[in-house]
Design an enzyme around this catalytic site. Structure first.
Site, PDB file in Angstrom:
ATOM      1  N   GLY A  93      -6.876  -2.940  -1.498  1.00  0.00           N
ATOM      2  CA  GLY A  93      -7.166  -4.356  -1.687  1.00  0.00           C
ATOM      3  C   GLY A  93      -8.412  -4.578  -2.526  1.00  0.00           C
ATOM      4  O   GLY A  93      -8.291  -4.762  -3.735  1.00  0.00           O
ATOM      5  N   SER A 190      -4.320   2.934  -4.318  1.00  0.00           N
ATOM      6  CA  SER A 190      -5.011   1.793  -4.890  1.00  0.00           C
ATOM      7  C   SER A 190      -6.494   1.825  -4.526  1.00  0.00           C
ATOM      8  O   SER A 190      -7.172   2.826  -4.769  1.00  0.00           O
ATOM      9  CB  SER A 190      -4.330   0.497  -4.429  1.00  0.00           C
ATOM     10  OG  SER A 190      -4.741  -0.598  -5.188  1.00  0.00           O
ATOM     11  N   TYR A 191      -7.025   0.745  -3.911  1.00  0.00           N
ATOM     12  CA  TYR A 191      -8.443   0.756  -3.543  1.00  0.00           C
ATOM     13  C   TYR A 191      -8.738   1.743  -2.419  1.00  0.00           C
ATOM     14  O   TYR A 191      -9.901   2.024  -2.120  1.00  0.00           O
ATOM     15  CB  TYR A 191      -8.918  -0.648  -3.152  1.00  0.00           C
ATOM     16  CG  TYR A 191     -10.427  -0.752  -3.138  1.00  0.00           C
ATOM     17  CD1 TYR A 191     -11.146  -0.784  -4.326  1.00  0.00           C
ATOM     18  CD2 TYR A 191     -11.134  -0.779  -1.946  1.00  0.00           C
ATOM     19  CE1 TYR A 191     -12.527  -0.849  -4.330  1.00  0.00           C
ATOM     20  CE2 TYR A 191     -12.515  -0.850  -1.932  1.00  0.00           C
ATOM     21  CZ  TYR A 191     -13.210  -0.880  -3.128  1.00  0.00           C
ATOM     22  OH  TYR A 191     -14.583  -0.930  -3.133  1.00  0.00           O
ATOM     23  N   ASP A 400       2.881   1.969 -13.420  1.00  0.00           N
ATOM     24  CA  ASP A 400       1.902   1.047 -12.854  1.00  0.00           C
ATOM     25  C   ASP A 400       0.947   0.581 -13.947  1.00  0.00           C
ATOM     26  O   ASP A 400       0.308   1.396 -14.613  1.00  0.00           O
ATOM     27  CB  ASP A 400       1.121   1.748 -11.731  1.00  0.00           C
ATOM     28  CG  ASP A 400      -0.006   0.900 -11.176  1.00  0.00           C
ATOM     29  OD1 ASP A 400       0.081  -0.341 -11.258  1.00  0.00           O
ATOM     30  OD2 ASP A 400      -0.981   1.484 -10.650  1.00  0.00           O
ATOM     31  N   HIS A 453       3.075   1.059  -8.855  1.00  0.00           N
ATOM     32  CA  HIS A 453       1.820   1.182  -8.108  1.00  0.00           C
ATOM     33  C   HIS A 453       2.045   1.761  -6.718  1.00  0.00           C
ATOM     34  O   HIS A 453       1.269   2.587  -6.259  1.00  0.00           O
ATOM     35  CB  HIS A 453       1.174  -0.200  -8.001  1.00  0.00           C
ATOM     36  CG  HIS A 453      -0.229  -0.199  -7.513  1.00  0.00           C
ATOM     37  ND1 HIS A 453      -1.268   0.354  -8.223  1.00  0.00           N
ATOM     38  CD2 HIS A 453      -0.781  -0.692  -6.373  1.00  0.00           C
ATOM     39  CE1 HIS A 453      -2.406   0.193  -7.551  1.00  0.00           C
ATOM     40  NE2 HIS A 453      -2.132  -0.432  -6.424  1.00  0.00           N
TER      41      HIS A 453
END
Length: 481
Positions: A93, A190-191, A400, A453
């Site tokens: 996020g 991701s994060y 992605d 992603h």
């Protein structure tokens, strides 16, 4: 301060909740480990197909003084759970739910389906075929995880997220001591390229002085389409878009001229150019360039599996967030998940929302609007983990556009690792190329061909093959089979 669940609701409610927590802690102390586990047992979810493995869900307190508790959902392995490793999965996020994305739309056993009646589809490529599988909603304010101290939300950042996640692990292993001796791995996307290495580093540091009962048997990490380094992530973001015909030559040259991604604060001219860049993602899916967007819905709900970082988004002058629908087999999957997770009967079955949070469950929290700390690069931590002989795999879905393979390759090049075996194909079922690998000294890099992603959403069989080989410390097949 009389706050509860991020929203002030009055001192009386606060004191009642504090009393409930105190009574609950006293009761927990008086119960045995089997009783604590049994209290978290999930017997059957609405619309769930029958399965042969056990599942558990509930809360672990991570800060008693502030009333912070993190929500988890755990699945024993489909077979041989007593010998298979334990894998913790984290989404990023920052502010997005690992239960919403990881469990419900990527690699967990149960995927919510479209329809008026609650219905779950069993994921035949679930990762609990490879490991005992643990999902965590972190930090507080995400999903069902909560705090009774409103000011906590304004303090959130990488540091407190790692510390609360570590405290969760200590508490969870006390509740499930039968898994303490298992090899333990942390994975995410991701994060979580921040979350996973930072938590692994904290575990390693804490282990040096931990009591035997609190020692965590960490063996390695695996991160996908991961945020690793601000400069290279941002450079790779733009280079990938130009190379994949997403932006024009003129806009590409304008961004190159006006943006210096080696500095933290971007100029007004750079932000204006980046606004033009992000405009294209109003019409296509940034997270999977060649997948359809969700149009078969009346809902205004959107899901952003990654939003606020790198700093090019934090620094946007208009402060807008990029919100995209999750795409994959069904680009509207996130709609079904949110409807399912907000059902009272589902929450009751999961032992979730016990404090009645005053907002609906969402994939990504609208309550988290500020992020206190985020280092510009995670690469020093990656280097430390390699030096500590931790297994480190980095993978990247190559369609992605948000944290593209180009950015990851730039970031790994910064590490300066010796290459043992350069760009080599790996094979999946039916003699097909699954992607390419680079074997560095201390790190394995894997691309997944045709994945966006959220790699397990787009290439579930390849993703299961990937995690199986990672957990067994085996190279991916270099020849067709």
């Amino acid at each position: 301060m009389c706050n509860i669940n991020v929203v002030v609701q009055g001192c009386l409610i606060h004191h009642v909740i504090v009393l409930i927590i105190a009574v609950g802690l006293a009761a927990a102390a008086a119960t045995t480990v089997p009783e604590q586990q049994e209290a978290d047992r999930v017997w059957r979810l609405p619309g769930q197909p029958p399965v042969g493995f056990k599942q558990y869900a509930g809360y672990v307190n991570v800060n008693i003084t502030h009333g912070r508790a993190l929500f988890y959902w755990f699945f024993e392995a489909t077979t041989h759970s007593h010998t298979k490793p334990l894998l913790l999965w984290l989404n990023g996020g920052p502010g997005c739910s690992s239960i919403g994305f990881g469990q419900s739309e990527e690699l967990g056993p149960f995927f919510p389906q479209k329809g008026n009646k609650p219905q779950l589809k069993f994921n035949t490529n679930t990762w609990n075929k490879a490991a005992n599988l643990l999902f965590l909603e972190s930090p507080v304010g995400v999903g069902f995880s909560y705090t009774n101290t409103t000011s906590d939300i304004k303090q959130l950042g990488d540091t407190i997220t790692a510390l609360d996640s570590y405290n969760f692990l200590v508490g969870w292993f006390r509740r499930f001591p039968q898994f303490k001796s298992h090899d333990f791995f942390i994975a995410g996307e991701s994060y979580a390229g921040h979350y996973v290495p930072q938590l692994a580093e904290l575990v390693i540091d804490k282990n040096k002085n931990a009591l035997e009962d609190d020692y965590i048997n960490l063996k390695g990490i695996m991160i996908g389409n991961a945020v690793l380094d601000d400069e290279t992530d941002q450079k790779g973001l733009i280079d990938y878009a130009w190379d994949h015909a997403v932006i024009s030559d003129a806009l590409y040259r304008e961004i190159q001229k006006k943006c210096n991604f080696s500095i933290a604060n971007l100029t007004t001219d750079c932000n204006a150019a980046l606004d033009k860049y992000f405009d294209v993602y109003d019409i296509i899916d940034m997270y999977s360039l060649y997948a359809p967007t969700c149009i078969d819905t009346n809902s205004t709900t959107t899901a952003r599996p990654f939003s606020r970082v790198p700093r090019l988004i934090i620094s946007n002058t208009d402060g807008r967030r990029i919100r995209r629908q999750l795409s994959g087999y069904d680009p509207c999957a996130s709609e079904y998940t949110e409807l399912y997770m907000n059902r009272p009967d589902v929450q009751q079955a999961l032992h979730a929302n016990v404090t009645k949070i005053p907002y609906p469950w969402t994939h990504c929290s609208d309550n988290i609007t500020f992020w206190n700390d985020a280092p510009i690069s995670i690469l020093p931590i990656i280097s430390k983990l390699i030096a500590e002989n931790q297994r480190v795999w980095v993978f990247s879905g190559d369609t992605d556009g948000r944290v593209p393979v180009t950015a990851t390759r730039y970031s790994l090049r910064k590490l300066g690792l010796h290459i043992k075996q350069d760009w080599s194909p790996w094979y999946t079922y039916k003699k097909q190329v699954g992607g390419w690998t680079v074997e560095y000294e201390g790190l394995t890099f894997v691309t997944v061909r045709g994945a966006g992603h959220q790699v397990p959403t787009f290439k579930p069989k390849q993703a299961l093959q990937l995690v199986n080989h990672f957990l067994k410390d085996q190279k991916l097949p270099s020849q067709p089979f």
